[in-house]
Design a protein around this motif. Structure first.
Motif, PDB file in Angstrom:
ATOM      1  N   MET A   1      28.370  91.473  29.533  1.00  0.00           N
ATOM      2  CA  MET A   1      28.579  92.451  30.601  1.00  0.00           C
ATOM      3  C   MET A   1      27.279  93.191  30.871  1.00  0.00           C
ATOM      4  O   MET A   1      26.710  93.811  29.963  1.00  0.00           O
ATOM      5  CB  MET A   1      29.697  93.417  30.219  1.00  0.00           C
ATOM      6  N   MET A   2      26.806  93.103  32.103  1.00  0.00           N
ATOM      7  CA  MET A   2      25.526  93.692  32.477  1.00  0.00           C
ATOM      8  C   MET A   2      25.721  95.116  32.992  1.00  0.00           C
ATOM      9  O   MET A   2      26.635  95.392  33.783  1.00  0.00           O
ATOM     10  CB  MET A   2      24.852  92.852  33.558  1.00  0.00           C
ATOM     11  N   SER A   3      24.836  96.012  32.558  1.00  0.00           N
ATOM     12  CA  SER A   3      24.833  97.361  33.110  1.00  0.00           C
ATOM     13  C   SER A   3      24.283  97.313  34.529  1.00  0.00           C
ATOM     14  O   SER A   3      23.709  96.311  34.954  1.00  0.00           O
ATOM     15  CB  SER A   3      23.987  98.291  32.235  1.00  0.00           C
TER      16      SER A   3
ATOM     17  N   GLY B   1      25.065  95.562  28.693  1.00  0.00           N
ATOM     18  CA  GLY B   1      25.812  96.768  28.362  1.00  0.00           C
ATOM     19  C   GLY B   1      26.791  96.558  27.232  1.00  0.00           C
ATOM     20  O   GLY B   1      27.005  97.441  26.399  1.00  0.00           O
ATOM     21  N   GLN B   2      27.387  95.374  27.190  1.00  0.00           N
ATOM     22  CA  GLN B   2      28.410  95.095  26.183  1.00  0.00           C
ATOM     23  C   GLN B   2      28.621  93.590  26.096  1.00  0.00           C
ATOM     24  O   GLN B   2      28.412  92.869  27.075  1.00  0.00           O
ATOM     25  CB  GLN B   2      29.715  95.796  26.578  1.00  0.00           C
ATOM     26  N   ILE B   3      29.016  93.129  24.932  1.00  0.00           N
ATOM     27  CA  ILE B   3      29.343  91.711  24.739  1.00  0.00           C
ATOM     28  C   ILE B   3      30.739  91.618  24.135  1.00  0.00           C
ATOM     29  O   ILE B   3      31.053  92.307  23.160  1.00  0.00           O
ATOM     30  CB  ILE B   3      28.325  91.009  23.817  1.00  0.00           C
TER      31      ILE B   3
ATOM     32  N   VAL C   1      48.767  83.697  29.264  1.00  0.00           N
ATOM     33  CA  VAL C   1      49.295  84.893  29.932  1.00  0.00           C
ATOM     34  C   VAL C   1      49.735  85.957  28.929  1.00  0.00           C
ATOM     35  O   VAL C   1      49.570  87.156  29.172  1.00  0.00           O
ATOM     36  CB  VAL C   1      50.479  84.499  30.848  1.00  0.00           C
ATOM     37  N   GLU C   2      50.246  85.521  27.778  1.00  0.00           N
ATOM     38  CA  GLU C   2      50.729  86.473  26.775  1.00  0.00           C
ATOM     39  C   GLU C   2      49.920  86.413  25.483  1.00  0.00           C
ATOM     40  O   GLU C   2      50.317  87.009  24.481  1.00  0.00           O
ATOM     41  CB  GLU C   2      52.211  86.205  26.479  1.00  0.00           C
ATOM     42  N   ASP C   3      48.780  85.732  25.506  1.00  0.00           N
ATOM     43  CA  ASP C   3      47.961  85.633  24.294  1.00  0.00           C
ATOM     44  C   ASP C   3      47.225  86.949  24.061  1.00  0.00           C
ATOM     45  O   ASP C   3      46.451  87.398  24.912  1.00  0.00           O
ATOM     46  CB  ASP C   3      46.939  84.495  24.459  1.00  0.00           C
ATOM     47  N   PRO C   4      47.416  87.598  22.911  1.00  0.00           N
ATOM     48  CA  PRO C   4      46.810  88.915  22.688  1.00  0.00           C
ATOM     49  C   PRO C   4      45.277  88.896  22.669  1.00  0.00           C
ATOM     50  O   PRO C   4      44.642  89.855  23.123  1.00  0.00           O
ATOM     51  CB  PRO C   4      47.378  89.348  21.327  1.00  0.00           C
ATOM     52  N   ASP C   5      44.678  87.825  22.160  1.00  0.00           N
ATOM     53  CA  ASP C   5      43.211  87.751  22.121  1.00  0.00           C
ATOM     54  C   ASP C   5      42.637  87.591  23.527  1.00  0.00           C
ATOM     55  O   ASP C   5      41.607  88.191  23.863  1.00  0.00           O
ATOM     56  CB  ASP C   5      42.761  86.593  21.227  1.00  0.00           C
ATOM     57  N   TYR C   6      43.294  86.778  24.336  1.00  0.00           N
ATOM     58  CA  TYR C   6      42.870  86.620  25.731  1.00  0.00           C
ATOM     59  C   TYR C   6      43.011  87.942  26.479  1.00  0.00           C
ATOM     60  O   TYR C   6      42.092  88.377  27.187  1.00  0.00           O
ATOM     61  CB  TYR C   6      43.713  85.542  26.409  1.00  0.00           C
ATOM     62  N   LEU C   7      44.140  88.598  26.306  1.00  0.00           N
ATOM     63  CA  LEU C   7      44.377  89.869  27.002  1.00  0.00           C
ATOM     64  C   LEU C   7      43.397  90.939  26.544  1.00  0.00           C
ATOM     65  O   LEU C   7      42.945  91.762  27.348  1.00  0.00           O
ATOM     66  CB  LEU C   7      45.824  90.325  26.767  1.00  0.00           C
ATOM     67  N   SER C   8      43.043  90.915  25.262  1.00  0.00           N
ATOM     68  CA  SER C   8      42.085  91.891  24.744  1.00  0.00           C
ATOM     69  C   SER C   8      40.703  91.683  25.358  1.00  0.00           C
ATOM     70  O   SER C   8      40.035  92.658  25.750  1.00  0.00           O
ATOM     71  CB  SER C   8      42.011  91.770  23.220  1.00  0.00           C
ATOM     72  N   ALA C   9      40.262  90.425  25.435  1.00  0.00           N
ATOM     73  CA  ALA C   9      38.955  90.130  26.028  1.00  0.00           C
ATOM     74  C   ALA C   9      38.936  90.512  27.504  1.00  0.00           C
ATOM     75  O   ALA C   9      37.967  91.100  28.008  1.00  0.00           O
ATOM     76  CB  ALA C   9      38.626  88.649  25.856  1.00  0.00           C
ATOM     77  N   ARG C  10      39.992  90.175  28.208  1.00  0.00           N
ATOM     78  CA  ARG C  10      40.100  90.504  29.635  1.00  0.00           C
ATOM     79  C   ARG C  10      40.081  92.012  29.847  1.00  0.00           C
ATOM     80  O   ARG C  10      39.399  92.526  30.744  1.00  0.00           O
ATOM     81  CB  ARG C  10      41.389  89.897  30.183  1.00  0.00           C
ATOM     82  N   ALA C  11      40.825  92.742  29.006  1.00  0.00           N
ATOM     83  CA  ALA C  11      40.891  94.203  29.129  1.00  0.00           C
ATOM     84  C   ALA C  11      39.537  94.843  28.870  1.00  0.00           C
ATOM     85  O   ALA C  11      39.158  95.828  29.532  1.00  0.00           O
ATOM     86  CB  ALA C  11      41.940  94.758  28.166  1.00  0.00           C
TER      87      ALA C  11
ATOM     88  N   VAL D   1      36.585  93.640  29.508  1.00  0.00           N
ATOM     89  CA  VAL D   1      35.732  93.461  30.680  1.00  0.00           C
ATOM     90  C   VAL D   1      36.179  94.386  31.809  1.00  0.00           C
ATOM     91  O   VAL D   1      35.349  95.047  32.459  1.00  0.00           O
ATOM     92  CB  VAL D   1      35.757  91.995  31.162  1.00  0.00           C
ATOM     93  N   LEU D   2      37.472  94.444  32.053  1.00  0.00           N
ATOM     94  CA  LEU D   2      37.983  95.321  33.109  1.00  0.00           C
ATOM     95  C   LEU D   2      37.626  96.777  32.839  1.00  0.00           C
ATOM     96  O   LEU D   2      37.234  97.519  33.749  1.00  0.00           O
ATOM     97  CB  LEU D   2      39.500  95.171  33.215  1.00  0.00           C
ATOM     98  N   ARG D   3      37.732  97.191  31.576  1.00  0.00           N
ATOM     99  CA  ARG D   3      37.397  98.575  31.205  1.00  0.00           C
ATOM    100  C   ARG D   3      35.920  98.851  31.451  1.00  0.00           C
ATOM    101  O   ARG D   3      35.548  99.888  32.007  1.00  0.00           O
ATOM    102  CB  ARG D   3      37.761  98.792  29.731  1.00  0.00           C
ATOM    103  N   PHE D   4      35.080  97.907  31.060  1.00  0.00           N
ATOM    104  CA  PHE D   4      33.638  98.080  31.248  1.00  0.00           C
ATOM    105  C   PHE D   4      33.299  98.184  32.736  1.00  0.00           C
ATOM    106  O   PHE D   4      32.547  99.074  33.150  1.00  0.00           O
ATOM    107  CB  PHE D   4      32.889  96.905  30.617  1.00  0.00           C
ATOM    108  N   LEU D   5      33.842  97.295  33.537  1.00  0.00           N
ATOM    109  CA  LEU D   5      33.546  97.301  34.971  1.00  0.00           C
ATOM    110  C   LEU D   5      34.055  98.574  35.629  1.00  0.00           C
ATOM    111  O   LEU D   5      33.406  99.137  36.511  1.00  0.00           O
ATOM    112  CB  LEU D   5      34.163  96.073  35.637  1.00  0.00           C
TER     113      LEU D   5
END
Length: 265
Positions: A213-215, A223-225, A240-250, A252-256
């Protein structure tokens, strides 16, 4: 996956000269990428994603720092790094076969016989399921098919690193999904190292081992990896319900979201 350090980006910076003075696009970017790793770079517009990819490709000179591949300093473009752009860049007067053959002849004339080069072109078209369109011209095939040919052309060079600059950005959602699945299959089969720029959070989480994730610019940096701890092969419906996938996605969304206000300012 082989954990050998493959590509090393060491304290890299890029400064452009503009009519209004110097513009520092990147500052002190430091990153090690392992052999066989799939890395996505994501960030808001203007954060230097494409600039960083161009530096790795050797299309732009560094202002400072160094980039090395298998211990060799990168000083310019080379067949060990192939680029797939959002625009497929196929030559319209050549057939699908001829577009890939052009790259193969450029790299392997003198080391492989004519018949071997022909077989290699067809093998790469088969890899992206485009052998049936070998004798068609770009105007006769769809946008998604053109991108498949662009990927085949890049892979035909046998690059150590495949660089992809928003390769699916101009495609409709259904075509993009099919190509994402194809890229995952190709990566699994070849074990190649891939660096992809994207604006799509779901795409990054689906395809990547790590998401960079670029600042925001100017003077953008890492900014973050986020590591995507989801085993392969991956199937989008199951994620869709995989916790590791959802965690990684979240992550990135939080950073952006946290950096959105900086872009607005």
């Amino acid at each position: 996956m082989d954990t050998q350090e493959h590509l090393r980006i060491s304290k890299v910076g890029k400064i452009f000269k503009t009519s209004s003075g110097q513009y520092e696009a990147l500052r002190d970017v430091d990153l090690a990428i392992e052999k066989g790793e799939f890395v996505s770079i994501i960030g808001h517009s203007g954060c230097g994603k494409s600039t960083l990819l161009n530096l790795v490709a050797g299309l732009e000179p560094l202002s400072y720092g160094a980039i090395s591949l298998d211990g060799q300093i990168i000083k310019g473009p080379g067949p060990d790094r192939a680029v797939v752009f959002q625009n497929h860049s196929l030559l319209p007067w050549l057939t699908v076969y001829e577009n890939v053959r052009l790259a193969v002849d450029k790299i392997f004339t003198g080391t492989r016989a004519d018949g071997q080069r022909h077989d290699w072109v067809m093998a790469n078209l088969e890899l992206v399921n485009m052998e049936h369109a070998a004798h068609k011209r770009p105007a006769e095939i769809s946008g998604g098919m053109k991108q498949r040919v662009g990927i085949a052309r890049a892979l035909s060079m046998e690059p150590k690193v495949l660089l992809m600059d928003e390769p699916f950005g101009a495609l409709d959602a259904l075509t993009r999904g099919h190509l994402q699945d194809s890229v995952m299959e190709i990566h699994a089969r070849l074990g190649n190292t891939v660096i992809m720029i994207t604006h799509d959070v779901d795409e990054a989480a689906l395809l990547s081992d790590r998401i960079i994730m670029m600042s925001n610019g100017p003077a953008a940096g890492i900014g973050q990896i986020s590591r995507v701890n989801v085993p392969r092969p991956r199937h989008r419906v199951e994620l869709v319900e995989d916790p590791d996938y959802l965690s990684a996605r979240a992550a990135v969304l939080r950073f952006l979201h946290e950096h959105r206000s900086e872009v607005a300012a």
